[in-house]
Design an enzyme around this catalytic site. Structure first.
Site: not given
Ligand code: IMP
Ligand code: MG
Length: 174
Positions: A42, A101, A104, A106, A108-109, A160, A166
């Site tokens: 993303g 991108d 959310d 958190g 993943t990061l 996406d 995208r």
């Molecule tokens: P986290 O691990 O929950 O912080 O996920 C973050 C990832 O979830 C982002 O990098 C996106 O790839 C995906 N994501 C979270 N919210 C959205 C959204 O509203 N649209 C599309 N992808 C999302």
């Molecule tokens: Mg992502």
């Protein structure tokens, strides 16, 4: 759902202005020979604009890519994160700028930052285009944030929904 169902949250010009300001902040933050790591997929549009904005702000970066998947299907992030495609670079002693991108939950990061710190990165900072701060389940905040984002499903500017949307030049929400 079609493009006409999308509310534009951040238009092209607004994003471009904000990315340049963010780049100035990053350039002023004292990173040394940073390795910019977009977390695919993303972030690819944001990262491409950000690295050129960093160049205009006087900061040279190296770029390498990390592709992660957070487990569970659909639109919700789940508890575990997997490396689908790893970086090539040795990060030992390096200043790393992780670019994503959306921050959310958190998960993943937090996973990516811990992985790079474990591998010996000197410092890992986080730049995200959008911060959905209400959704956080992990204690993490980004050092550089483009925009605070409402708790809605967003698309465009690299982001996406099922591989679609995208290419939209703006960020919008359904
Ligand atoms: P986290 O691990 O929950 O912080 O996920 C973050 C990832 O979830 C982002 O990098 C996106 O790839 C995906 N994501 C979270 N919210 C959205 C959204 O509203 N649209 C599309 N992808 C999302
Ligand atoms: Mg992502």
């Amino acid at each position: 759902m079609t493009e006409s169902d999308i509310d534009i949250l951040f238009d092209e010009a607004t994003i471009a202005d904000r990315v340049q300001i963010l780049a100035k902040e990053i350039a002023a933050s004292g990173l040394e020979n940073p390795l910019l790591i977009p977390v695919l997929t993303g972030s690819f549009v944001f990262a491409a604009d950000l690295m050129r904005a960093l160049h205009r702000a006087g900061l040279a970066v190296e770029v390498d890519f990390l592709r992660l998947a957070s487990y569970g299907a659909g639109t919700e992030s789940k508890g575990s994160v997997k490396v689908l495609c790893d970086i090539d670079q040795d990060v030992t002693g390096r200043d790393v700028l992780l670019v994503d991108d959306i921050l959310d939950t958190g998960l993943t990061l937090a996973f990516a930052r811990d992985l790079l710190l474990k591998r010996g990165a000197r410092h890992v900072s986080l730049a995200v285009l959008l911060d959905k701060s209400e959704r956080r389940t992990v204690k993490i905040s980004a050092d550089f944030v483009g925009f605070a984002c409402p708790d809605r499903f967003v698309v465009g500017y690299g982001i996406d929904k099922g591989y679609a949307y995208r290419e939209l030049p703006y960020v919008g929400a359904f």
